[in-house]
Design a protein around this motif. Structure first.
Motif, PDB file in Angstrom:
ATOM      1  N   LYS A 144      75.529  26.752 -18.864  1.00  0.00           N
ATOM      2  CA  LYS A 144      74.472  27.073 -17.909  1.00  0.00           C
ATOM      3  C   LYS A 144      73.880  25.804 -17.313  1.00  0.00           C
ATOM      4  CE  LYS A 144      69.951  29.323 -17.571  1.00  0.00           C
ATOM      5  NZ  LYS A 144      68.875  30.026 -18.295  1.00  0.00           N
ATOM      6  N   ALA A 145      73.675  24.771 -18.133  1.00  0.00           N
ATOM      7  CA  ALA A 145      73.106  23.522 -17.630  1.00  0.00           C
ATOM      8  C   ALA A 145      74.017  22.903 -16.574  1.00  0.00           C
ATOM      9  CB  ALA A 145      72.877  22.553 -18.790  1.00  0.00           C
ATOM     10  N   ARG A 146      75.320  22.878 -16.834  1.00  0.00           N
ATOM     11  CA  ARG A 146      76.260  22.291 -15.870  1.00  0.00           C
ATOM     12  C   ARG A 146      76.314  23.110 -14.583  1.00  0.00           C
ATOM     13  NH1 ARG A 146      79.299  21.646 -20.743  1.00  0.00           N
ATOM     14  NH2 ARG A 146      80.486  23.551 -20.264  1.00  0.00           N
ATOM     15  N   ALA A 147      76.393  24.443 -14.735  1.00  0.00           N
ATOM     16  CA  ALA A 147      76.520  25.297 -13.556  1.00  0.00           C
ATOM     17  C   ALA A 147      75.261  25.258 -12.691  1.00  0.00           C
ATOM     18  CB  ALA A 147      76.828  26.729 -13.991  1.00  0.00           C
ATOM     19  N   PHE A 148      74.091  25.289 -13.318  1.00  0.00           N
ATOM     20  CA  PHE A 148      72.851  25.287 -12.538  1.00  0.00           C
ATOM     21  C   PHE A 148      72.614  23.917 -11.884  1.00  0.00           C
ATOM     22  CE2 PHE A 148      72.145  29.390 -14.053  1.00  0.00           C
ATOM     23  CZ  PHE A 148      71.001  29.937 -13.496  1.00  0.00           C
ATOM     24  N   ALA A 149      73.060  22.848 -12.536  1.00  0.00           N
ATOM     25  CA  ALA A 149      72.929  21.534 -11.920  1.00  0.00           C
ATOM     26  C   ALA A 149      73.760  21.459 -10.636  1.00  0.00           C
ATOM     27  CB  ALA A 149      73.355  20.445 -12.900  1.00  0.00           C
ATOM     28  N   LEU A 150      74.989  21.991 -10.673  1.00  0.00           N
ATOM     29  CA  LEU A 150      75.830  22.019  -9.472  1.00  0.00           C
ATOM     30  C   LEU A 150      75.237  22.939  -8.413  1.00  0.00           C
ATOM     31  CD1 LEU A 150      78.327  21.230  -7.936  1.00  0.00           C
ATOM     32  CD2 LEU A 150      79.621  22.978  -9.204  1.00  0.00           C
ATOM     33  N   TRP A 151      74.722  24.080  -8.846  1.00  0.00           N
ATOM     34  CA  TRP A 151      74.083  25.017  -7.917  1.00  0.00           C
ATOM     35  C   TRP A 151      72.893  24.345  -7.217  1.00  0.00           C
ATOM     36  CZ3 TRP A 151      72.192  30.543  -9.738  1.00  0.00           C
ATOM     37  CH2 TRP A 151      72.028  31.371  -8.607  1.00  0.00           C
ATOM     38  N   ALA A 152      72.122  23.571  -7.974  1.00  0.00           N
ATOM     39  CA  ALA A 152      70.999  22.855  -7.385  1.00  0.00           C
ATOM     40  C   ALA A 152      71.481  21.827  -6.368  1.00  0.00           C
ATOM     41  CB  ALA A 152      70.174  22.178  -8.477  1.00  0.00           C
ATOM     42  N   ASP A 153      72.586  21.140  -6.662  1.00  0.00           N
ATOM     43  CA  ASP A 153      73.129  20.161  -5.719  1.00  0.00           C
ATOM     44  C   ASP A 153      73.572  20.838  -4.418  1.00  0.00           C
ATOM     45  OD1 ASP A 153      72.695  18.149  -7.537  1.00  0.00           O
ATOM     46  OD2 ASP A 153      74.752  18.152  -8.307  1.00  0.00           O
ATOM     47  N   VAL A 154      74.192  22.005  -4.535  1.00  0.00           N
ATOM     48  CA  VAL A 154      74.724  22.707  -3.362  1.00  0.00           C
ATOM     49  C   VAL A 154      73.607  23.237  -2.475  1.00  0.00           C
ATOM     50  CG1 VAL A 154      76.023  24.750  -2.639  1.00  0.00           C
ATOM     51  CG2 VAL A 154      76.918  23.281  -4.464  1.00  0.00           C
ATOM     52  N   THR A 155      72.540  23.748  -3.095  1.00  0.00           N
ATOM     53  CA  THR A 155      71.496  24.434  -2.336  1.00  0.00           C
ATOM     54  C   THR A 155      70.234  23.617  -2.149  1.00  0.00           C
ATOM     55  OG1 THR A 155      70.600  25.434  -4.363  1.00  0.00           O
ATOM     56  CG2 THR A 155      72.316  26.666  -3.195  1.00  0.00           C
ATOM     57  N   ALA A 156      70.136  22.453  -2.814  1.00  0.00           N
ATOM     58  CA  ALA A 156      68.919  21.629  -2.764  1.00  0.00           C
ATOM     59  C   ALA A 156      67.691  22.404  -3.223  1.00  0.00           C
ATOM     60  CB  ALA A 156      68.708  21.082  -1.344  1.00  0.00           C
ATOM     61  N   ASP A 157      67.883  23.283  -4.231  1.00  0.00           N
ATOM     62  CA  ASP A 157      66.798  24.100  -4.774  1.00  0.00           C
ATOM     63  C   ASP A 157      66.267  23.421  -6.039  1.00  0.00           C
ATOM     64  OD1 ASP A 157      65.163  25.994  -5.974  1.00  0.00           O
ATOM     65  OD2 ASP A 157      66.411  27.689  -5.400  1.00  0.00           O
ATOM     66  N   ALA A 158      65.035  22.931  -5.982  1.00  0.00           N
ATOM     67  CA  ALA A 158      64.463  22.208  -7.116  1.00  0.00           C
ATOM     68  C   ALA A 158      64.303  23.102  -8.340  1.00  0.00           C
ATOM     69  CB  ALA A 158      63.112  21.607  -6.726  1.00  0.00           C
ATOM     70  N   SER A 159      64.048  24.393  -8.138  1.00  0.00           N
ATOM     71  CA  SER A 159      63.856  25.292  -9.279  1.00  0.00           C
ATOM     72  C   SER A 159      65.151  25.449 -10.075  1.00  0.00           C
ATOM     73  CB  SER A 159      63.362  26.656  -8.805  1.00  0.00           C
ATOM     74  OG  SER A 159      64.357  27.349  -8.073  1.00  0.00           O
ATOM     75  N   LEU A 160      66.294  25.356  -9.400  1.00  0.00           N
ATOM     76  CA  LEU A 160      67.576  25.427 -10.106  1.00  0.00           C
ATOM     77  C   LEU A 160      67.782  24.182 -10.965  1.00  0.00           C
ATOM     78  CD1 LEU A 160      69.860  26.860  -7.287  1.00  0.00           C
ATOM     79  CD2 LEU A 160      69.014  28.073  -9.297  1.00  0.00           C
ATOM     80  N   ARG A 161      67.331  23.039 -10.469  1.00  0.00           N
ATOM     81  CA  ARG A 161      67.420  21.811 -11.260  1.00  0.00           C
ATOM     82  C   ARG A 161      66.560  21.909 -12.520  1.00  0.00           C
ATOM     83  NH1 ARG A 161      71.086  18.226 -11.236  1.00  0.00           N
ATOM     84  NH2 ARG A 161      71.009  18.194  -8.943  1.00  0.00           N
ATOM     85  N   GLU A 162      65.383  22.483 -12.387  1.00  0.00           N
ATOM     86  CA  GLU A 162      64.511  22.664 -13.552  1.00  0.00           C
ATOM     87  C   GLU A 162      65.155  23.609 -14.553  1.00  0.00           C
ATOM     88  OE1 GLU A 162      60.900  24.079 -11.902  1.00  0.00           O
ATOM     89  OE2 GLU A 162      60.317  22.157 -11.017  1.00  0.00           O
ATOM     90  N   GLU A 163      65.795  24.665 -14.052  1.00  0.00           N
ATOM     91  CA  GLU A 163      66.477  25.608 -14.943  1.00  0.00           C
ATOM     92  C   GLU A 163      67.624  24.915 -15.674  1.00  0.00           C
ATOM     93  OE1 GLU A 163      66.787  29.481 -16.550  1.00  0.00           O
ATOM     94  OE2 GLU A 163      65.355  28.804 -15.033  1.00  0.00           O
TER      95      GLU A 163
END
Length: 416
Positions: A144-163
């Protein structure tokens, strides 16, 4: 079919022959504003539908008026997405979700969308497991940490980075909990030992030993050893099974005498038609049933644990008292009780007792549990060194027993 408002302003739709259909809710721009009307499923009505409402000249009135809005049964086209591509349609409740977030159908790269979808399914499957597995859970948090970090990079969503950061922290904590339960060093230093007991089961083991130390009906070592092993057999329900081979292995030539003494004082009950001698003749296919009245659930009970823990504790004690080298040296009951006590009160590295001023074990408590005088403990500790149970000569100065388990018996440590 017509739509309008009722006496209290609620929206309704006229069905066939002006029958009123329930379950209508207004969407953006109700019938008075020229927007859409959404319908709930109704018998014969097909799936929910919505379409633009065109008001005829006049005002939308009550049911049955000719000026109401006409609502055709046609599904609207999907709303275009940025770039002109129509959105995909999906049935309600079928969106891929992970951590309460919907995974967009058009998320790129495709491998990320697939991983998030599979990760959500994996977490839900884990929640349905009959037993927890902290190692599996830690790996899920890592994914989950790896996937959400990539998701945050793709969407520039700070909340995904926190997750993603929270998932990484959860993975570390879960691994520490798993290592703590199994007594495995988290930092990779020291031997990786497959422990027989978890830390929680080690606590239960020490509770049982304390119960025997203060509550055994006789002070001698043979009786205390029998009380310990029979207590573990009957710990949950007050009853258990025992064979002649068990009793003979624990007590050797003293088995019949000790068993009869425990029955005579009422600590142990045998079936009315079974004598101590007959219990010693019982075989595995027909074991003798024993009852320990103080452990019957209707009485105040000294400890509580499940059947898995009871079986694990009983097996652990059996491994200690039946240790091959102890049997080869024909170690007596007191020496085997000392082996049990030192194993239960050792840290993961084998060191006995606490640290600092509390290093080691209180000599008088050790002696009482083993049915010895304090000055006799050193002699039996030397026997444990000789059979490779203790790694070094024991120190019994200052009223403390200080020693360390040998590497070969570290799997039996109680994980203080």
């Amino acid at each position: 079919m017509n739509a309008g408002t009722g006496d209290r302003g609620e929206l309704f739709v006229d069905g066939i022959n002006s029958g009123r259909t329930d379950g209508v809710r207004s969407g953006r721009g109700a019938v008075t504003g020229g927007g859409t009307v959404l319908f709930s499923d109704a018998p014969g009505g097909g799936s929910p539908s919505a379409a633009p409402a065109s008001a005829r000249p006049g005002t939308a009135g009550t049911a049955g008026t000719a000026d109401a809005v006409s609502v055709p049964h046609a599904r609207p086209a999907p709303r275009p997405q940025p770039g002109g591509a129509p959105a995909r349609t999906r049935k309600a409740g079928r969106w891929a979700k992970v951590a309460q977030r919907i995974v967009p159908d058009d998320l790129q790269p495709e491998v990320l969308r697939v991983e998030l979808t599979e990760l959500g399914n994996a977490f839900r499957a884990y929640q349905r497991r009959p037993e927890p597995d902290l190692a599996v859970l830690a790996e899920l948090h890592d994914r989950k940490a790896r996937a959400f970090a990539l998701w945050a990079d793709v969407t520039a969503d700070a909340s995904l980075r926190e997750e993603a950061d929270r998932a990484a922290a959860a993975a570390r904590t879960t691994r520490e909990m798993d290592a703590n339960r199994r007594g495995v060093p988290v930092d990779g230093e020291g031997p990786v030992v497959e422990r027989l007991l978890t830390r929680g089961q080690g606590v239960h083991a020490r509770n049982v030993l304390e119960h025997v130390r203060v509550g055994a009906p006789f002070p001698e070592a043979e009786a205390r050893l029998a009380v310990l092993m029979l207590t573990l057999r009957a710990a949950r329900s007050g009853t258990g099974n025992v064979t002649g081979q068990d009793l003979g292995g624990w007590l050797q030539g003293d088995a019949e005498r000790v068993l009869q003494e425990l029955v005579d004082v009422g600590w142990l009950l045998l079936p009315e038609d079974v004598t101590a001698d007959e219990a010693l003749m019982s075989r595995p296919e027909e074991p003798a049933q024993i009852t320990v009245p103080t452990l019957i659930p209707t009485q105040p009970r000294p400890f509580y644990f499940g059947k898995v823990t009871r079986a694990r504790l009983s097996g652990w004690a059996q491994k200690v008292v039946g240790d091959r080298k102890l049997r080869k040296k024909k170690a007596g009951a007191a020496t085997r009780l000392l082996a049990v006590y030192t194993a239960a009160h050792s840290r993961p590295d084998g060191t006995l007792g606490g640290v600092g001023e509390d290093a080691g074990l209180a000599l008088d408590e050790v002696a009482q549990f083993c049915g010895l005088r304090p000055e006799e403990v050193a002699e039996h500790a030397e026997l444990l060194v000789a059979v490779g149970w203790l790694a070094e000569e024991a120190d019994t100065t200052d009223g403390r027993l200080r020693a360390r388990l040998a590497e070969r018996v570290l799997p039996l440590s109680g994980l203080l």
